[in-house]
Write a protein that holds these residues in place. Sequence first.
Motif, PDB file in Angstrom:
ATOM      1  N   VAL A 196       0.829  -1.201   0.000  1.00  0.00           N
ATOM      2  CA  VAL A 196       0.000   0.000   0.000  1.00  0.00           C
ATOM      3  C   VAL A 196       0.862   1.249   0.000  1.00  0.00           C
ATOM      4  O   VAL A 196       0.526   2.247  -0.616  1.00  0.00           O
ATOM      5  N   LEU A 197       2.008   1.191   0.657  1.00  0.00           N
ATOM      6  CA  LEU A 197       2.871   2.372   0.732  1.00  0.00           C
ATOM      7  C   LEU A 197       3.566   2.683  -0.586  1.00  0.00           C
ATOM      8  O   LEU A 197       3.930   3.824  -0.835  1.00  0.00           O
ATOM      9  N   THR A 198       3.750   1.694  -1.449  1.00  0.00           N
ATOM     10  CA  THR A 198       4.470   1.934  -2.694  1.00  0.00           C
ATOM     11  C   THR A 198       3.551   2.094  -3.901  1.00  0.00           C
ATOM     12  O   THR A 198       4.012   2.422  -4.973  1.00  0.00           O
ATOM     13  N   GLN A 199       2.257   1.847  -3.739  1.00  0.00           N
ATOM     14  CA  GLN A 199       1.345   1.978  -4.877  1.00  0.00           C
ATOM     15  C   GLN A 199       1.037   3.445  -5.135  1.00  0.00           C
ATOM     16  O   GLN A 199       1.008   4.260  -4.211  1.00  0.00           O
ATOM     17  N   ARG A 200       0.780   3.760  -6.407  1.00  0.00           N
ATOM     18  CA  ARG A 200       0.353   5.113  -6.761  1.00  0.00           C
ATOM     19  C   ARG A 200      -1.064   5.314  -6.258  1.00  0.00           C
ATOM     20  O   ARG A 200      -1.857   4.388  -6.255  1.00  0.00           O
ATOM     21  N   PRO A 201      -1.424   6.515  -5.889  1.00  0.00           N
ATOM     22  CA  PRO A 201      -2.811   6.763  -5.490  1.00  0.00           C
ATOM     23  C   PRO A 201      -3.742   6.589  -6.698  1.00  0.00           C
ATOM     24  O   PRO A 201      -3.298   6.599  -7.848  1.00  0.00           O
ATOM     25  N   GLN A 202      -5.009   6.418  -6.426  1.00  0.00           N
ATOM     26  CA  GLN A 202      -6.012   6.284  -7.487  1.00  0.00           C
ATOM     27  C   GLN A 202      -5.938   7.506  -8.407  1.00  0.00           C
ATOM     28  O   GLN A 202      -5.845   8.631  -7.938  1.00  0.00           O
ATOM     29  N   ALA A 203      -5.968   7.263  -9.698  1.00  0.00           N
ATOM     30  CA  ALA A 203      -5.916   8.359 -10.671  1.00  0.00           C
ATOM     31  C   ALA A 203      -7.185   9.197 -10.577  1.00  0.00           C
ATOM     32  O   ALA A 203      -8.278   8.654 -10.409  1.00  0.00           O
ATOM     33  N   PRO A 204      -7.066  10.509 -10.697  1.00  0.00           N
ATOM     34  CA  PRO A 204      -8.266  11.342 -10.725  1.00  0.00           C
ATOM     35  C   PRO A 204      -8.996  11.149 -12.046  1.00  0.00           C
ATOM     36  O   PRO A 204      -8.404  10.737 -13.036  1.00  0.00           O
ATOM     37  N   CYS A 205     -10.277  11.414 -12.049  1.00  0.00           N
ATOM     38  CA  CYS A 205     -11.075  11.248 -13.266  1.00  0.00           C
ATOM     39  C   CYS A 205     -11.680  12.581 -13.676  1.00  0.00           C
ATOM     40  O   CYS A 205     -12.145  13.335 -12.832  1.00  0.00           O
ATOM     41  N   PRO A 206     -11.692  12.847 -14.972  1.00  0.00           N
ATOM     42  CA  PRO A 206     -12.451  14.017 -15.431  1.00  0.00           C
ATOM     43  C   PRO A 206     -13.942  13.698 -15.326  1.00  0.00           C
ATOM     44  O   PRO A 206     -14.326  12.548 -15.132  1.00  0.00           O
ATOM     45  N   ARG A 207     -14.764  14.696 -15.463  1.00  0.00           N
ATOM     46  CA  ARG A 207     -16.208  14.462 -15.500  1.00  0.00           C
ATOM     47  C   ARG A 207     -16.527  13.787 -16.829  1.00  0.00           C
ATOM     48  O   ARG A 207     -16.038  14.202 -17.876  1.00  0.00           O
ATOM     49  N   VAL A 208     -17.334  12.733 -16.784  1.00  0.00           N
ATOM     50  CA  VAL A 208     -17.759  12.015 -17.984  1.00  0.00           C
ATOM     51  C   VAL A 208     -19.283  12.124 -18.029  1.00  0.00           C
ATOM     52  O   VAL A 208     -19.951  11.887 -17.020  1.00  0.00           O
ATOM     53  N   ALA A 209     -19.841  12.496 -19.192  1.00  0.00           N
ATOM     54  CA  ALA A 209     -21.288  12.714 -19.278  1.00  0.00           C
ATOM     55  C   ALA A 209     -21.799  12.416 -20.677  1.00  0.00           C
ATOM     56  O   ALA A 209     -21.045  12.437 -21.655  1.00  0.00           O
ATOM     57  N   VAL A 253      -9.546   6.660 -24.089  1.00  0.00           N
ATOM     58  CA  VAL A 253      -9.365   8.074 -24.399  1.00  0.00           C
ATOM     59  C   VAL A 253      -8.186   8.564 -23.568  1.00  0.00           C
ATOM     60  O   VAL A 253      -8.239   8.514 -22.340  1.00  0.00           O
ATOM     61  N   ARG A 254      -7.129   8.998 -24.225  1.00  0.00           N
ATOM     62  CA  ARG A 254      -5.966   9.519 -23.502  1.00  0.00           C
ATOM     63  C   ARG A 254      -6.042  11.039 -23.493  1.00  0.00           C
ATOM     64  O   ARG A 254      -6.184  11.678 -24.532  1.00  0.00           O
ATOM     65  N   ILE A 255      -5.943  11.592 -22.293  1.00  0.00           N
ATOM     66  CA  ILE A 255      -5.894  13.044 -22.136  1.00  0.00           C
ATOM     67  C   ILE A 255      -4.454  13.368 -21.738  1.00  0.00           C
ATOM     68  O   ILE A 255      -4.045  13.096 -20.616  1.00  0.00           O
ATOM     69  N   PRO A 256      -3.686  13.918 -22.677  1.00  0.00           N
ATOM     70  CA  PRO A 256      -2.266  14.148 -22.410  1.00  0.00           C
ATOM     71  C   PRO A 256      -2.028  15.327 -21.477  1.00  0.00           C
ATOM     72  O   PRO A 256      -2.906  16.158 -21.260  1.00  0.00           O
ATOM     73  N   GLY A 257      -0.808  15.364 -20.957  1.00  0.00           N
ATOM     74  CA  GLY A 257      -0.383  16.503 -20.154  1.00  0.00           C
ATOM     75  C   GLY A 257      -0.414  16.213 -18.669  1.00  0.00           C
ATOM     76  O   GLY A 257      -0.514  15.072 -18.225  1.00  0.00           O
ATOM     77  N   ASP A 258      -0.343  17.289 -17.913  1.00  0.00           N
ATOM     78  CA  ASP A 258      -0.358  17.218 -16.461  1.00  0.00           C
ATOM     79  C   ASP A 258      -1.645  16.539 -15.989  1.00  0.00           C
ATOM     80  O   ASP A 258      -2.741  16.877 -16.452  1.00  0.00           O
ATOM     81  N   VAL A 259      -1.525  15.593 -15.081  1.00  0.00           N
ATOM     82  CA  VAL A 259      -2.670  14.794 -14.626  1.00  0.00           C
ATOM     83  C   VAL A 259      -3.749  15.669 -13.995  1.00  0.00           C
ATOM     84  O   VAL A 259      -4.939  15.484 -14.261  1.00  0.00           O
ATOM     85  N   ARG A 260      -3.354  16.632 -13.169  1.00  0.00           N
ATOM     86  CA  ARG A 260      -4.361  17.501 -12.536  1.00  0.00           C
ATOM     87  C   ARG A 260      -5.131  18.308 -13.575  1.00  0.00           C
ATOM     88  O   ARG A 260      -6.342  18.457 -13.483  1.00  0.00           O
ATOM     89  N   ARG A 261      -4.433  18.814 -14.564  1.00  0.00           N
ATOM     90  CA  ARG A 261      -5.110  19.594 -15.620  1.00  0.00           C
ATOM     91  C   ARG A 261      -5.966  18.679 -16.490  1.00  0.00           C
ATOM     92  O   ARG A 261      -7.041  19.070 -16.928  1.00  0.00           O
ATOM     93  N   ALA A 262      -5.474  17.466 -16.753  1.00  0.00           N
ATOM     94  CA  ALA A 262      -6.254  16.507 -17.547  1.00  0.00           C
ATOM     95  C   ALA A 262      -7.549  16.157 -16.829  1.00  0.00           C
ATOM     96  O   ALA A 262      -8.596  16.000 -17.459  1.00  0.00           O
ATOM     97  N   ALA A 263      -7.509  16.045 -15.510  1.00  0.00           N
ATOM     98  CA  ALA A 263      -8.706  15.705 -14.731  1.00  0.00           C
ATOM     99  C   ALA A 263      -9.738  16.833 -14.731  1.00  0.00           C
ATOM    100  O   ALA A 263     -10.897  16.606 -14.392  1.00  0.00           O
ATOM    101  N   GLU A 264      -9.346  18.021 -15.132  1.00  0.00           N
ATOM    102  CA  GLU A 264     -10.278  19.155 -15.202  1.00  0.00           C
ATOM    103  C   GLU A 264     -11.059  19.176 -16.520  1.00  0.00           C
ATOM    104  O   GLU A 264     -11.991  19.958 -16.668  1.00  0.00           O
TER     105      GLU A 264
END
Length: 183
Positions: free
Chosen positions: A27-40, A149-160
Motif C-alpha cells: 500500500v505504501l508503494t502503490q500510486r494513489p487512485q488516478a483522478p477522473c475528469p467528468r464524464v457525461a 481516451v488519452r488526455i495528455p499533459g499534467d494529470v491535474r489539468r487533464a482531470a479538469e
Amino acid sequence: MTRFARPAALALLALPLLAGCGGRGSVLTQRPQAPCPRVALIAEAVDLTRYRQGARPDLAAMEVDARMTGFGARCDYAPRDAGLDVTVQVELTAERGPAATGTTFDLPYVVGVTDESEGRVLNSGTDTLRVSFNGSERRTLARGEEMLVRIPGDVRRAAEKVVLIGFQLTPEQLAANRRRGVR
C-alpha cells in the motif's frame, strides 16, 4: 536507558512490523487512485432514430430507435506520465421499427474531450456499436466495446477536462432531437 537509547530501541522493535510494508504491491508503494475528469452523455445526442431512406420520418418508416442509457468509465495514469487514460463503455437500449428489413444495425457514436473553461473540443473519436436483434425480438440492450481516451499533459489539468459521449447524428436527426426535447 539513556534518553537517546530509548527511541533507538523502539525503532529497532518496529523494524519487523515495517518489514511487511515494503515490497511488491504494498500500500505504501502503490500510486494513489488516478483522478477522473467528468464524464457525461450529451443530452441532445442520446437518442438516434433512423428511418427508411427517402421516407417521411414517421413510425411506419422507422427502422431503429436507440437511446444511450448510460456508460461505464474508469481512469488510470497513462504510461510514462503521459497524462490520464479514461476507458469508457457505452450502454444503450434499441427498438427495431416496423420498417426494419434486417436484424443488425450499426450505430455510430462520438466521444469527445472538451475544455469547459475555453468552451472548445480538444479531441474526439468515433466508434460504432453493432446492435443485433434475435428472431422477432423488438427490444434489446447493448454494451459497446471499451474505448480508451488519452488526455495528455499534467494529470491535474487533464482531470479538469470533460469527456462527452453521444450518437453521431445527421443534422436532421439532431434537429429532430432538439424539437422533441429530452425524453
